[in-house]
Design an enzyme around this catalytic site. Structure first.
Site, PDB file in Angstrom:
ATOM      1  NE  ARG A 164      -4.037  -1.986   0.261  1.00 52.20           N
ATOM      2  CZ  ARG A 164      -4.037  -3.266  -0.138  1.00 52.20           C
ATOM      3  NH1 ARG A 164      -2.999  -3.771  -0.760  1.00 52.20           N
ATOM      4  NH2 ARG A 164      -5.100  -4.018   0.059  1.00 52.20           N
ATOM      5  CB  SER A 238      -8.615  -1.729   4.312  1.00 50.50           C
ATOM      6  OG  SER A 238      -8.946  -3.009   3.850  1.00 50.50           O
ATOM      7  CD  GLU A 334      -5.772   0.814   2.110  1.00 51.05           C
ATOM      8  OE1 GLU A 334      -5.614  -0.361   2.424  1.00 51.05           O
ATOM      9  OE2 GLU A 334      -6.640   1.192   1.304  1.00 51.05           O
TER      10      GLU A 334
HETATM   11  P1  FAD Z   1      -8.904   8.675  -5.130  1.00 50.57           P
HETATM   12  O1  FAD Z   1      -9.582   8.273  -3.881  1.00 50.57           O
HETATM   13  O2  FAD Z   1      -9.593   9.664  -6.010  1.00 50.57           O
HETATM   14  O3  FAD Z   1      -7.454   9.244  -4.784  1.00 50.57           O
HETATM   15  C1  FAD Z   1      -6.601   8.553  -3.904  1.00 50.57           C
HETATM   16  C2  FAD Z   1      -5.290   9.363  -3.781  1.00 50.57           C
HETATM   17  O4  FAD Z   1      -4.617   9.374  -5.028  1.00 50.57           O
HETATM   18  C3  FAD Z   1      -5.529  10.840  -3.442  1.00 50.57           C
HETATM   19  O5  FAD Z   1      -4.434  11.261  -2.663  1.00 50.57           O
HETATM   20  C4  FAD Z   1      -5.513  11.536  -4.802  1.00 50.57           C
HETATM   21  O6  FAD Z   1      -5.095  12.879  -4.713  1.00 50.57           O
HETATM   22  C5  FAD Z   1      -4.486  10.707  -5.554  1.00 50.57           C
HETATM   23  N1  FAD Z   1      -4.737  10.586  -6.989  1.00 50.57           N
HETATM   24  C6  FAD Z   1      -5.818  10.034  -7.590  1.00 50.57           C
HETATM   25  N2  FAD Z   1      -5.662  10.025  -8.924  1.00 50.57           N
HETATM   26  C7  FAD Z   1      -4.467  10.593  -9.174  1.00 50.57           C
HETATM   27  C8  FAD Z   1      -3.727  10.887 -10.364  1.00 50.57           C
HETATM   28  N3  FAD Z   1      -4.199  10.582 -11.568  1.00 50.57           N
HETATM   29  N4  FAD Z   1      -2.521  11.479 -10.239  1.00 50.57           N
HETATM   30  C9  FAD Z   1      -2.036  11.808  -9.012  1.00 50.57           C
HETATM   31  N5  FAD Z   1      -2.665  11.565  -7.856  1.00 50.57           N
HETATM   32  C10 FAD Z   1      -3.869  10.958  -7.939  1.00 50.57           C
HETATM   33  N6  FAD Z   1      -7.678  -0.738  -2.377  1.00 50.57           N
HETATM   34  C11 FAD Z   1      -6.848  -1.792  -2.529  1.00 50.57           C
HETATM   35  O7  FAD Z   1      -5.636  -1.632  -2.694  1.00 50.57           O
HETATM   36  N7  FAD Z   1      -7.333  -3.069  -2.492  1.00 50.57           N
HETATM   37  C12 FAD Z   1      -8.633  -3.343  -2.319  1.00 50.57           C
HETATM   38  O8  FAD Z   1      -9.021  -4.507  -2.296  1.00 50.57           O
HETATM   39  C13 FAD Z   1      -9.537  -2.239  -2.148  1.00 50.57           C
HETATM   40  N8  FAD Z   1     -10.852  -2.462  -1.940  1.00 50.57           N
HETATM   41  C14 FAD Z   1     -11.698  -1.418  -1.782  1.00 50.57           C
HETATM   42  C15 FAD Z   1     -13.049  -1.671  -1.584  1.00 50.57           C
HETATM   43  C16 FAD Z   1     -13.956  -0.642  -1.439  1.00 50.57           C
HETATM   44  C17 FAD Z   1     -15.421  -0.955  -1.215  1.00 50.57           C
HETATM   45  C18 FAD Z   1     -13.496   0.696  -1.497  1.00 50.57           C
HETATM   46  C19 FAD Z   1     -14.466   1.826  -1.389  1.00 50.57           C
HETATM   47  C20 FAD Z   1     -12.143   0.967  -1.685  1.00 50.57           C
HETATM   48  C21 FAD Z   1     -11.230  -0.087  -1.825  1.00 50.57           C
HETATM   49  N9  FAD Z   1      -9.859   0.125  -2.007  1.00 50.57           N
HETATM   50  C22 FAD Z   1      -9.003  -0.934  -2.196  1.00 50.57           C
HETATM   51  C23 FAD Z   1      -9.310   1.496  -2.005  1.00 50.57           C
HETATM   52  C24 FAD Z   1      -9.411   2.203  -3.373  1.00 50.57           C
HETATM   53  O9  FAD Z   1     -10.315   1.553  -4.206  1.00 50.57           O
HETATM   54  C25 FAD Z   1      -8.068   2.277  -4.088  1.00 50.57           C
HETATM   55  O10 FAD Z   1      -7.116   2.930  -3.271  1.00 50.57           O
HETATM   56  C26 FAD Z   1      -8.150   3.018  -5.418  1.00 50.57           C
HETATM   57  O11 FAD Z   1      -6.951   2.857  -6.141  1.00 50.57           O
HETATM   58  C27 FAD Z   1      -8.455   4.517  -5.267  1.00 50.57           C
HETATM   59  O12 FAD Z   1      -8.691   5.036  -6.555  1.00 50.57           O
HETATM   60  P2  FAD Z   1      -9.443   6.402  -6.777  1.00 50.57           P
HETATM   61  O13 FAD Z   1      -9.367   6.731  -8.226  1.00 50.57           O
HETATM   62  O14 FAD Z   1     -10.773   6.340  -6.184  1.00 50.57           O
HETATM   63  O15 FAD Z   1      -8.504   7.381  -5.961  1.00 50.57           O
HETATM   64  N1  EPU Z   2     -10.894 -10.782  10.054  1.00 54.75           N
HETATM   65  C1  EPU Z   2     -11.589 -10.849  11.226  1.00 54.75           C
HETATM   66  N2  EPU Z   2     -12.606  -9.953  11.440  1.00 54.75           N
HETATM   67  C2  EPU Z   2     -12.940  -9.013  10.534  1.00 54.75           C
HETATM   68  C3  EPU Z   2     -12.229  -8.921   9.319  1.00 54.75           C
HETATM   69  C4  EPU Z   2     -11.195  -9.827   9.104  1.00 54.75           C
HETATM   70  O1  EPU Z   2     -11.317 -11.677  12.059  1.00 54.75           O
HETATM   71  O2  EPU Z   2     -13.883  -8.263  10.808  1.00 54.75           O
HETATM   72  C5  EPU Z   2      -9.817 -11.744   9.805  1.00 54.75           C
HETATM   73  C6  EPU Z   2     -10.339 -13.053   9.224  1.00 54.75           C
HETATM   74  O3  EPU Z   2      -9.641 -14.111   9.814  1.00 54.75           O
HETATM   75  C7  EPU Z   2      -9.912 -12.982   7.773  1.00 54.75           C
HETATM   76  C8  EPU Z   2      -8.656 -12.128   7.828  1.00 54.75           C
HETATM   77  O4  EPU Z   2      -8.879 -11.224   8.905  1.00 54.75           O
HETATM   78  O5  EPU Z   2      -9.658 -14.247   7.271  1.00 54.75           O
HETATM   79  C9  EPU Z   2      -8.393 -11.350   6.561  1.00 54.75           C
HETATM   80  O6  EPU Z   2      -9.580 -10.646   6.177  1.00 54.75           O
HETATM   81  P1  EPU Z   2      -9.905 -10.341   4.651  1.00 54.75           P
HETATM   82  O7  EPU Z   2      -9.659 -11.547   3.819  1.00 54.75           O
HETATM   83  O8  EPU Z   2     -11.242  -9.722   4.579  1.00 54.75           O
HETATM   84  O9  EPU Z   2      -8.784  -9.312   4.236  1.00 54.75           O
HETATM   85  P2  EPU Z   2      -8.171  -8.071   4.994  1.00 54.75           P
HETATM   86  O10 EPU Z   2      -6.790  -8.444   5.432  1.00 54.75           O
HETATM   87  O11 EPU Z   2      -9.097  -7.565   6.037  1.00 54.75           O
HETATM   88  C10 EPU Z   2      -6.995  -7.142   2.876  1.00 54.75           C
HETATM   89  C11 EPU Z   2      -6.898  -5.837   2.167  1.00 54.75           C
HETATM   90  C12 EPU Z   2      -8.127  -5.593   1.316  1.00 54.75           C
HETATM   91  C13 EPU Z   2      -8.220  -6.711   0.288  1.00 54.75           C
HETATM   92  C14 EPU Z   2      -8.321  -8.049   1.033  1.00 54.75           C
HETATM   93  C15 EPU Z   2      -8.280  -9.218   0.077  1.00 54.75           C
HETATM   94  C16 EPU Z   2      -5.511  -4.400   3.507  1.00 54.75           C
HETATM   95  C17 EPU Z   2      -5.438  -3.230   4.423  1.00 54.75           C
HETATM   96  N3  EPU Z   2      -6.721  -4.764   3.121  1.00 54.75           N
HETATM   97  O12 EPU Z   2      -8.083  -7.029   3.805  1.00 54.75           O
HETATM   98  O13 EPU Z   2      -7.959  -4.360   0.635  1.00 54.75           O
HETATM   99  O14 EPU Z   2      -9.344  -6.549  -0.545  1.00 54.75           O
HETATM  100  O15 EPU Z   2      -7.197  -8.187   1.928  1.00 54.75           O
HETATM  101  O16 EPU Z   2      -7.005  -9.401  -0.394  1.00 54.75           O
HETATM  102  O17 EPU Z   2      -4.470  -4.942   3.140  1.00 54.75           O
HETATM  103  C18 EPU Z   2      -8.347  -2.019   0.785  1.00 54.75           C
HETATM  104  O18 EPU Z   2      -7.122  -1.880   0.710  1.00 54.75           O
HETATM  105  O19 EPU Z   2      -9.126  -1.037   0.844  1.00 54.75           O
HETATM  106  C19 EPU Z   2      -8.907  -3.359   0.800  1.00 54.75           C
HETATM  107  C20 EPU Z   2     -10.206  -3.604   0.903  1.00 54.75           C
END
Ligand code: FAD
Ligand code: EPU
Length: 338
Positions: A164, A238, A334
């Site tokens: 991240r 997250s 994050e």
């Molecule tokens: P924004 O929120 O618009 O911007 C994020 C940051 O980047 C800000 O600081 C912004 O200024 C900057 N920025 C954006 N675009 C540019 C650009 N073109 N040039 C320079 N700076 C820029 N993330 C994960 O890694 N894994 C996941 O599994 C994951 N799951 C998610 C699930 C949900 C339901 C949600 C809501 C979010 C999740 N995220 C996850 C977080 C998010 O989706 C990612 O971080 C995504 O890449 C953000 O993209 P955005 O375009 O919305 O960025």
């Molecule tokens: N868990 C709990 N309670 C909870 C949530 C999770 O006990 O309420 C435990 C469970 O044992 C589970 C483990 O944590 O098996 C891992 O949970 P999960 O698979 O949901 O993944 P995570 O570690 O919570 C990370 C990323 C997610 C990504 C998933 C899948 C980070 C900070 N988050 O979540 O990314 O989608 O793995 O790979 O690394 C994001 O970055 O916004 C994001 C959603």
């Protein structure tokens, strides 16, 4: 290009926070971006680049110019025996880009299906899920310097990707606008089903021979079952990173909390599941007004409607304090706070 005044950012952030931008515009090309950056009117204004707004928490109004990156376009740059190099404009929706690649039978991004946001933000925090991070397929990006207006290419090493993390969150924070990103995708897939839930989901789906599409579908199913859809409940995924600790710390925690969820890392370190730590502190499903912790994923802070950014930050601090008190582990954020 139209610059609007006093614009609500609510439709532009997945937390659904009703902060205001003093000025707001969107740009669709490098030329349009330069027009704004070079104009006397906006030269000294504070600026912020916005993608899909899915990793941002606004805690106050933005007293400057919010610039939404709307650069579109997907094109194949070249290919060799093994790889196809695909470039996407920063304003392309991430999931649609992943679907495009899958449609072309190109592998490498299928585990990253359904992550919200746009392509331009994907390198910002080296997005990752289900055993894969973009650094595994990222080739290069082009970025425009906000102040000296230089167009700079960053290859994989120059981005200094970490969990991240990238240079764009560290030493180059708020300095570059990412214009486009090129991914190096595989013609022959190498499936990554190391994340246990994918195998289970493929079995449940009755898939015996995996394909790029089947893995994508499995990931979509898993994500939909636990992560809240921002269209229904405001959130930014997250809120915290999963903390990394030394073996010594991990073993002490394991002795005190035998159920602790952790994954081994290189160099004798361990990653702890922050969701588990937060759940153990009793936060899962917590709600105070419209600010809360998701009932199915304790790592996700949610806005049930009218929560203010400051209320969510306050809640986040309480979570950090309680995890620190119970486990001696400090959670790192994050989500980007503005
Ligand atoms: P924004 O929120 O618009 O911007 C994020 C940051 O980047 C800000 O600081 C912004 O200024 C900057 N920025 C954006 N675009 C540019 C650009 N073109 N040039 C320079 N700076 C820029 N993330 C994960 O890694 N894994 C996941 O599994 C994951 N799951 C998610 C699930 C949900 C339901 C949600 C809501 C979010 C999740 N995220 C996850 C977080 C998010 O989706 C990612 O971080 C995504 O890449 C953000 O993209 P955005 O375009 O919305 O960025
Ligand atoms: N868990 C709990 N309670 C909870 C949530 C999770 O006990 O309420 C435990 C469970 O044992 C589970 C483990 O944590 O098996 C891992 O949970 P999960 O698979 O949901 O993944 P995570 O570690 O919570 C990370 C990323 C997610 C990504 C998933 C899948 C980070 C900070 N988050 O979540 O990314 O989608 O793995 O790979 O690394 C994001 O970055 O916004 C994001 C959603």
């Amino acid at each position: 290009m139209r610059v609007q005044e006093n614009v609500s950012l609510r439709p532009y952030n997945t937390f659904g926070i009703d902060a205001k931008a003093r000025y707001f515009t969107s740009f669709h090309s490098q030329e349009e971006l330069l027009t704004v950056l070079a104009s006397q009117e906006w030269k000294h204004a504070r600026k912020m680049i916005l993608g899909g707004g899915s990793n941002i928490l606004f805690t106050q109004d933005f007293d400057g110019l919010v610039m939404k990156n709307g650069i579109k376009g997907i094109s194949v740059l070249r290919e060799d025996d093994e790889f196809v190099y695909v470039q996407a404009g920063a304003g392309e929706n991430w999931h649609e880009f992943v679907m495009y690649c899958i449609g072309q039978e190109l592998a490498g991004l299928e585990n990253l299906s359904l992550i919200p946001g746009n392509v331009g933000a994907s390198p910002m925090q080296n997005i990752g899920a289900y055993g894969v991070e973009i650094r595994d397929t990222f080739f290069e990006l082009e970025a425009f310097h906000l102040h000296d207006h230089a167009l700079v290419k960053f290859d994989n090493a120059a981005c200094a990707f970490g969990y991240r993390e990238s240079v764009f969150k560290r030493q180059y924070k708020d300095q570059f606008v990412i214009l486009n990103v090129t991914y190096r995708l595989l013609k022959q897939p190498r499936f990554n089903t190391s994340y246990g839930a994918i195998e289970q989901e493929l079995q449940r789906m009755g898939v015996t021979v995996p394909s790029i599409r089947a893995i994508s579908d499995a990931v979509i199913n898993i994500r939909s079952s636990k992560l809240p859809n921002p269209a229904e409940i405001g959130n930014a995924g997250s809120f915290f990173k999963n903390p990394e600790v030394t073996r010594e710390k991990y073993e002490a925690l394991k002795a005190a909390f035998p159920e602790i969820v952790a994954y081994p890392l290189p160099e004798d370190h361990f990653k702890l599941a922050a969701g588990w730590l937060i759940e153990q502190c009793g936060w899962k499903g917590y709600r105070d007004g419209d600010a809360g912790i998701h009932a199915r994923q304790a790592l996700v802070l949610v806005n049930y409607g009218q929560a203010k950014g400051a209320e969510l930050v306050e809640l986040a601090w309480k979570v950090v304090d309680s995890v620190k008190e119970k486990f001696g582990v400090v959670l790192e954020r994050e989500v980007n706070i503005v």
